[in-house]
Motif scaffolding. Structure first.
Motif, short mmCIF file in Angstrom:
data_model
loop_
_atom_site.label_atom_id
_atom_site.label_comp_id
_atom_site.label_asym_id
_atom_site.label_seq_id
_atom_site.Cartn_x
_atom_site.Cartn_y
_atom_site.Cartn_z
N SER A 93 0.85 -1.13 -0.18
CA SER A 93 0.05 0.02 -0.08
C SER A 93 0.78 1.16 0.07
O SER A 93 1.92 1.13 0.47
N LYS A 96 0.19 3.62 1.67
CA LYS A 96 0.17 4.31 3.10
C LYS A 96 1.24 3.28 3.78
O LYS A 96 1.09 2.18 4.00
N HIS A 143 0.74 -0.33 5.97
CA HIS A 143 -0.47 -0.59 5.78
C HIS A 143 -0.40 -1.94 4.65
O HIS A 143 0.70 -2.15 3.78
N LEU A 158 -7.86 -3.16 2.85
CA LEU A 158 -6.90 -2.40 3.17
C LEU A 158 -6.95 -2.42 4.82
O LEU A 158 -7.66 -2.71 5.33
N TRP A 159 -5.52 -3.03 5.19
CA TRP A 159 -5.35 -3.39 6.80
C TRP A 159 -3.97 -2.48 7.07
O TRP A 159 -3.09 -2.31 6.47
N GLY A 160 -4.24 -1.97 8.32
CA GLY A 160 -3.09 -1.19 8.98
C GLY A 160 -3.36 -0.63 10.23
O GLY A 160 -4.32 -1.06 10.98
N TRP A 198 -4.50 -1.86 14.92
CA TRP A 198 -4.17 -2.40 13.96
C TRP A 198 -5.31 -3.66 13.62
O TRP A 198 -5.85 -4.24 14.16
N GLN A 254 -8.81 -1.15 7.62
CA GLN A 254 -9.06 0.29 7.59
C GLN A 254 -10.16 0.48 6.51
O GLN A 254 -10.77 1.48 6.69
#
Length: 395
Positions: A52, A54, A57, A103-105, A112, A115
């Motif tokens: 990502s 970001k 992420h 999306l994960w982060g 955590w 997202q």
């Protein structure tokens, strides 16, 4: 093809020394590219880093692609870790009830977690495909159970009946059905070998029809022989519709669309749709042959290119040029991709440099295919080189 060659390209070819053939590794040797990627960017728990823009992420795309490459590399331990992390963290440990969030982060609260709970259907298809093939090749029924459970969610939430097009894969469950009978579609989300495999695994499902609508999207959704990142489709009546320019991305083809040429090049020529789809995508040959390098962006309406694509674009086009019977262009792209990939990896630990994730992933697909690490059979099944001694060479 000679009409497309410029004096600059001829000079480039001579300087590149394309008469020398690059040595290919033994087809049963360890896959060095995957090993290097996994050691740098796959955590011990199976989370894939840098996928990502970001910081800190991860994405479902990164997880799904890595799952596929672990299978191609016969890396069973990492495969298990990657799927376990994805299952637990993106799909709530229940793939039959929850599509993987894309999306994960780390959130603004410091926690955590997912997202963005919207899913990306291309990642979901790659998850299912890798799991189905892992069960077939490694005999792990739990993988098939998870694949079919997730496939049920895709059918329910990511396939829609479009007038005149029939069952069609949407890019995700939310945000792609617009007012006034308009849908946003992504041609890079529908690799034909994956759809072939899903149709065999779920013969009562919509996958044969989705394959047909996908072929129509690939053949009619672009123009001037070029693929768009995004395509609009507007229903004109209860039974008819037309492809239109996407209202958000206009007629741009770039970082999404490059995968369309990649998937077309890797589709087995025995697939009856392979040749017609490839024939509809000849614009990239014309634009690349001018200078020897693919453009970063193309405008479909005018058929013109802008800028120079990164090395991942060159890697993605290797199978495409091979399928087109243009080995000189394929070799030119491969040499460039390998050279710039090595240079990027040397500086990848510099925080000031952009992530090389996407270029590396495209390189794993394109250069791994060139090394004959894998092939897709006409029925969509994966044929990794390790399945039997040098079996991919005989396809």
């Amino acid at each position: 093809m000679a009409n497309f060659l410029s004096r600059g390209l001829l000079t480039f070819l001579l300087l590149a020394g394309l008469s020398a053939q690059a040595a290919q590794p033994a087809c049963d040797a360890p896959w060095a590219m995957w090993k290097a990627f996994a050691e740098r960017w796959v955590q011990a728990d199976g989370r894939v880093l840098e996928s990502s823009l970001k910081p800190n992420h991860s994405t479902s795309e990164g997880q799904a692609y890595a799952l596929f490459f672990a299978l191609v590399g016969n890396d069973r331990e990492r495969f298990e870790h990657i799927w376990r992390w994805s299952r637990e963290n993106l799909a709530g440990n229940q793939p039959g009830k929850m599509l993987p969030g894309w999306l994960w982060g780390q959130g603004s609260d410091g926690g955590w977690q997912i997202q963005d709970r919207n899913s990306a259907s291309d990642a979901d298809l790659w998850f299912v495909y890798a799991l189905l093939e892992a069960d077939r090749l490694w005999k792990v029924p739990a993988y098939r159970d998870d694949a079919l459970a997730l496939l049920g969610q895709i059918k329910t939430h990511e396939v829609a009946e479009l007038p005149g097009l029939g069952p069609t894969l949407l890019p995700g469950p939310v945000g792609f059905a617009q007012p006034d009978h308009l849908w946003r579609l992504n041609p890079s989300y529908v690799p034909l070998p994956l759809l072939r495999r899903l149709a065999a695994a779920d013969p009562q499902g919509p996958w044969k029809a989705v394959l047909q609508s996908s072929v129509k999207l690939l053949r009619e959704g672009g123009s001037n022989g070029l693929a768009a990142d995004w395509v609009g489709y507007r229903g004109t009546s209860a039974k008819t519709g037309v492809f239109t320019r996407d209202a958000v991305s206009n007629d741009l083809g770039s970082y999404d669309a490059i995968r369309v040429y990649l998937w077309a090049g890797m589709t087995d020529p025995g697939d009856p749709h392979a040749a017609p789809v490839l024939a509809a995508l000849q614009g990239m040959t014309r634009l690349t042959a001018v200078s020897g390098l693919p453009p970063e962006k193309v405008a479909l309406a005018s058929g013109t290119g802008q800028g120079t694509g990164p090395f991942g674009f060159s890697a993605a086009l290797v199978p495409y040029f091979q399928a087109n019977g243009q080995p000189w262009l394929a070799e030119l792209q491969e040499r460039r991709a390998r050279r710039e990939l090595d240079a990027a990896l040397q500086g990848s630990r510099d925080p000031k440099l952009p992530s090389v994730y996407y270029d590396y992933m495209l390189s794993l697909f394109g250069l791994g295919w060139s090394e004959q690490r894998y092939r897709f059979a006409a029925n969509g099944q994966l044929k990794p080189s390790w399945e039997s001694a040098c079996s991919a060479k005989a396809l």
